[in-house]
Design a protein around this motif. Structure first.
Motif, PDB file in Angstrom:
ATOM      1  N   VAL A  45       0.873  -1.328   0.022  1.00 56.37           N
ATOM      2  CA  VAL A  45      -0.162   0.163  -0.017  1.00 56.37           C
ATOM      3  C   VAL A  45       0.606   0.474  -0.046  1.00 56.37           C
ATOM      4  CG1 VAL A  45      -2.281  -1.136   1.044  1.00 56.37           C
ATOM      5  CG2 VAL A  45       0.236   0.159   2.703  1.00 56.37           C
ATOM      6  N   GLN A  46       0.172   2.080  -0.548  1.00 55.83           N
ATOM      7  CA  GLN A  46       1.390   3.746  -0.494  1.00 55.83           C
ATOM      8  C   GLN A  46      -0.130   4.788  -0.360  1.00 55.83           C
ATOM      9  OE1 GLN A  46       3.848   3.591  -4.147  1.00 55.83           O
ATOM     10  NE2 GLN A  46       2.903   5.962  -4.538  1.00 55.83           N
ATOM     11  N   LYS A  47       1.039   5.928   0.632  1.00 53.93           N
ATOM     12  CA  LYS A  47       0.240   6.615   0.006  1.00 53.93           C
ATOM     13  C   LYS A  47       0.171   7.525  -0.838  1.00 53.93           C
ATOM     14  CE  LYS A  47      -1.708   9.459   3.420  1.00 53.93           C
ATOM     15  NZ  LYS A  47      -3.040   9.429   4.000  1.00 53.93           N
ATOM     16  N   VAL A  48      -1.391   8.518  -0.900  1.00 51.80           N
ATOM     17  CA  VAL A  48      -1.109   9.146  -2.472  1.00 51.80           C
ATOM     18  C   VAL A  48      -2.398  10.082  -1.894  1.00 51.80           C
ATOM     19  CG1 VAL A  48      -1.599   9.371  -4.328  1.00 51.80           C
ATOM     20  CG2 VAL A  48      -0.928   6.810  -3.185  1.00 51.80           C
ATOM     21  N   GLY A  49      -1.842  11.387  -1.466  1.00 48.53           N
ATOM     22  CA  GLY A  49      -2.561  12.152  -1.579  1.00 48.53           C
ATOM     23  C   GLY A  49      -3.419  12.169   0.473  1.00 48.53           C
ATOM     24  N   THR A  50      -4.552  12.013  -0.026  1.00 50.28           N
ATOM     25  CA  THR A  50      -5.339  12.497   1.540  1.00 50.28           C
ATOM     26  C   THR A  50      -5.833  10.377   2.067  1.00 50.28           C
ATOM     27  OG1 THR A  50      -7.367  12.632   0.141  1.00 50.28           O
ATOM     28  CG2 THR A  50      -6.059  14.889   1.234  1.00 50.28           C
ATOM     29  N   GLY A  51      -5.242   9.301   0.346  1.00 51.83           N
ATOM     30  CA  GLY A  51      -5.823   8.240   0.447  1.00 51.83           C
ATOM     31  C   GLY A  51      -4.422   7.268   0.565  1.00 51.83           C
ATOM     32  N   TRP A  52      -4.913   6.030   0.106  1.00 55.03           N
ATOM     33  CA  TRP A  52      -4.267   4.988  -0.100  1.00 55.03           C
ATOM     34  C   TRP A  52      -4.136   4.297  -0.817  1.00 55.03           C
ATOM     35  CZ3 TRP A  52      -0.315   3.898   3.337  1.00 55.03           C
ATOM     36  CH2 TRP A  52      -0.269   4.715   4.671  1.00 55.03           C
ATOM     37  N   ALA A  53      -3.561   3.625  -1.682  1.00 54.62           N
ATOM     38  CA  ALA A  53      -3.805   3.035  -3.454  1.00 54.62           C
ATOM     39  C   ALA A  53      -2.717   1.717  -3.016  1.00 54.62           C
ATOM     40  CB  ALA A  53      -2.898   3.989  -4.798  1.00 54.62           C
ATOM     41  N   LEU A  54      -3.093   1.000  -3.914  1.00 57.06           N
ATOM     42  CA  LEU A  54      -2.339  -0.338  -3.366  1.00 57.06           C
ATOM     43  C   LEU A  54      -1.200  -0.290  -4.839  1.00 57.06           C
ATOM     44  CD1 LEU A  54      -5.471  -3.642  -3.941  1.00 57.06           C
ATOM     45  CD2 LEU A  54      -4.732  -2.433  -2.006  1.00 57.06           C
ATOM     46  N   CYS A  55       0.002  -0.526  -4.889  1.00 53.46           N
ATOM     47  CA  CYS A  55       0.753  -0.590  -5.373  1.00 53.46           C
ATOM     48  C   CYS A  55       1.652  -2.103  -5.246  1.00 53.46           C
ATOM     49  CB  CYS A  55       1.675   0.614  -4.892  1.00 53.46           C
ATOM     50  SG  CYS A  55       2.827   0.347  -3.589  1.00 53.46           S
ATOM     51  N   GLY A  56       2.250  -2.176  -6.538  1.00 48.10           N
ATOM     52  CA  GLY A  56       3.157  -3.033  -6.736  1.00 48.10           C
ATOM     53  C   GLY A  56       3.646  -3.014  -8.730  1.00 48.10           C
ATOM     54  N   ALA A  57       4.396  -3.994  -8.255  1.00 47.43           N
ATOM     55  CA  ALA A  57       4.659  -4.478 -10.421  1.00 47.43           C
ATOM     56  C   ALA A  57       4.418  -5.284 -10.872  1.00 47.43           C
ATOM     57  CB  ALA A  57       6.525  -4.642 -10.275  1.00 47.43           C
ATOM     58  N   VAL A  58       3.483  -5.686 -12.256  1.00 50.91           N
ATOM     59  CA  VAL A  58       3.367  -6.692 -13.438  1.00 50.91           C
ATOM     60  C   VAL A  58       4.420  -5.913 -14.847  1.00 50.91           C
ATOM     61  CG1 VAL A  58       1.152  -7.144 -14.684  1.00 50.91           C
ATOM     62  CG2 VAL A  58       1.024  -6.411 -12.627  1.00 50.91           C
ATOM     63  N   ASP A  59       4.642  -6.917 -15.217  1.00 49.07           N
ATOM     64  CA  ASP A  59       6.012  -7.634 -15.900  1.00 49.07           C
ATOM     65  C   ASP A  59       6.722  -6.042 -15.690  1.00 49.07           C
ATOM     66  OD1 ASP A  59       4.338  -9.171 -17.024  1.00 49.07           O
ATOM     67  OD2 ASP A  59       3.053  -8.491 -18.098  1.00 49.07           O
ATOM     68  N   GLY A  60       7.528  -5.560 -14.480  1.00 48.67           N
ATOM     69  CA  GLY A  60       8.489  -4.988 -14.738  1.00 48.67           C
ATOM     70  C   GLY A  60       7.845  -3.258 -15.176  1.00 48.67           C
ATOM     71  N   GLU A  61       6.617  -3.507 -14.505  1.00 48.39           N
ATOM     72  CA  GLU A  61       6.518  -1.904 -14.485  1.00 48.39           C
ATOM     73  C   GLU A  61       5.210  -1.108 -13.075  1.00 48.39           C
ATOM     74  OE1 GLU A  61       2.910   0.783 -16.709  1.00 48.39           O
ATOM     75  OE2 GLU A  61       3.177  -1.261 -18.040  1.00 48.39           O
ATOM     76  N   ASP A  62       5.794  -0.407 -13.252  1.00 48.85           N
ATOM     77  CA  ASP A  62       5.153  -0.150 -11.659  1.00 48.85           C
ATOM     78  C   ASP A  62       3.740   0.368 -12.285  1.00 48.85           C
ATOM     79  OD1 ASP A  62       7.420  -0.728 -10.555  1.00 48.85           O
ATOM     80  OD2 ASP A  62       8.427   1.375 -10.127  1.00 48.85           O
ATOM     81  N   CYS A  63       2.910  -0.694 -11.054  1.00 52.03           N
ATOM     82  CA  CYS A  63       1.592  -0.348 -10.907  1.00 52.03           C
ATOM     83  C   CYS A  63       0.660  -0.004  -9.861  1.00 52.03           C
ATOM     84  CB  CYS A  63       0.993  -1.699 -11.369  1.00 52.03           C
ATOM     85  SG  CYS A  63       1.202  -1.753 -13.050  1.00 52.03           S
ATOM     86  N   LEU A  64      -0.229   1.561  -9.624  1.00 47.55           N
ATOM     87  CA  LEU A  64      -1.490   1.484  -8.816  1.00 47.55           C
ATOM     88  C   LEU A  64      -2.495   1.267  -9.183  1.00 47.55           C
ATOM     89  CD1 LEU A  64      -0.186   5.459  -7.947  1.00 47.55           C
ATOM     90  CD2 LEU A  64       0.924   3.260  -6.420  1.00 47.55           C
ATOM     91  N   TRP A  65      -2.891   0.682  -8.186  1.00 45.08           N
ATOM     92  CA  TRP A  65      -4.789   0.864  -7.929  1.00 45.08           C
ATOM     93  C   TRP A  65      -5.409   1.163  -7.303  1.00 45.08           C
ATOM     94  CZ3 TRP A  65      -0.924  -3.049  -8.236  1.00 45.08           C
ATOM     95  CH2 TRP A  65      -0.737  -4.414  -9.457  1.00 45.08           C
ATOM     96  N   GLY A  66      -6.653   1.503  -8.003  1.00 45.82           N
ATOM     97  CA  GLY A  66      -7.184   2.214  -6.816  1.00 45.82           C
ATOM     98  C   GLY A  66      -9.061   2.107  -6.794  1.00 45.82           C
ATOM     99  N   ILE A  67     -10.200   3.090  -6.900  1.00 45.22           N
ATOM    100  CA  ILE A  67     -11.548   1.944  -7.000  1.00 45.22           C
ATOM    101  C   ILE A  67     -12.474   2.518  -8.260  1.00 45.22           C
ATOM    102  CG2 ILE A  67     -13.555   1.428  -5.827  1.00 45.22           C
ATOM    103  CD1 ILE A  67     -11.431   1.981  -3.152  1.00 45.22           C
ATOM    104  N   HIS A  68     -12.746   2.448  -8.938  1.00 40.04           N
ATOM    105  CA  HIS A  68     -13.940   3.371 -10.002  1.00 40.04           C
ATOM    106  C   HIS A  68     -14.746   2.221 -10.050  1.00 40.04           C
ATOM    107  CE1 HIS A  68     -15.119   5.534 -13.348  1.00 40.04           C
ATOM    108  NE2 HIS A  68     -15.647   4.430 -13.808  1.00 40.04           N
ATOM    109  N   GLY A  69     -16.474   2.907  -9.448  1.00 44.89           N
ATOM    110  CA  GLY A  69     -17.555   2.397  -9.387  1.00 44.89           C
ATOM    111  C   GLY A  69     -17.540   0.733  -8.995  1.00 44.89           C
ATOM    112  N   GLN A  70     -17.000   1.474  -7.162  1.00 46.74           N
ATOM    113  CA  GLN A  70     -17.008  -0.063  -6.420  1.00 46.74           C
ATOM    114  C   GLN A  70     -15.946  -1.165  -6.498  1.00 46.74           C
ATOM    115  OE1 GLN A  70     -20.813  -0.646  -4.945  1.00 46.74           O
ATOM    116  NE2 GLN A  70     -20.479   1.028  -3.906  1.00 46.74           N
ATOM    117  N   ARG A  71     -15.005  -1.458  -7.569  1.00 46.49           N
ATOM    118  CA  ARG A  71     -14.475  -1.964  -8.151  1.00 46.49           C
ATOM    119  C   ARG A  71     -12.514  -1.548  -8.364  1.00 46.49           C
ATOM    120  NH1 ARG A  71     -18.625  -4.214  -7.561  1.00 46.49           N
ATOM    121  NH2 ARG A  71     -20.201  -5.755  -9.413  1.00 46.49           N
TER     122      ARG A  71
END
Length: 81
Positions: A45-71
């Motif tokens: 998890v990574q602090k992004v501004g006032t919230g928290w995002a999920l973070c990881g690397a997929v196929d060597g690319e850093d990625c962040l995941w948040g939420i859109h439409g409860q998904r």
């Protein structure tokens, strides 16, 4: 088997720079464990501004995941992205 990306995210969220993020580190951590199990990668998890995002690397690319439409949704912190 249902994918984690189809599971509803009913946790508290905040909006930061147009991105919907987890409000608390605890709930973000629980979702990071689920995402890590599904993708077979390390997810934190990574602090992004006032919230928290999920973070990881997929196929060597850093990625962040948040939420859109409860998904979970892959997000970009780049305004052009």
């Amino acid at each position: 088997m249902m994918t984690i990306f189809a599971a509803p995210v009913f946790d508290a969220t905040v909006i930061f720079e147009g991105q919907e993020l987890f409000k608390g580190k605890g709930s973000a951590s629980l979702w990071s464990e689920k995402l890590a199990a599904e993708l077979g990668i390390a997810v934190g998890v990574q602090k992004v501004g006032t919230g928290w995002a999920l973070c990881g690397a997929v196929d060597g690319e850093d990625c962040l995941w948040g939420i859109h439409g409860q998904r979970l949704k892959r997000i970009s912190t780049n305004p052009a992205g």
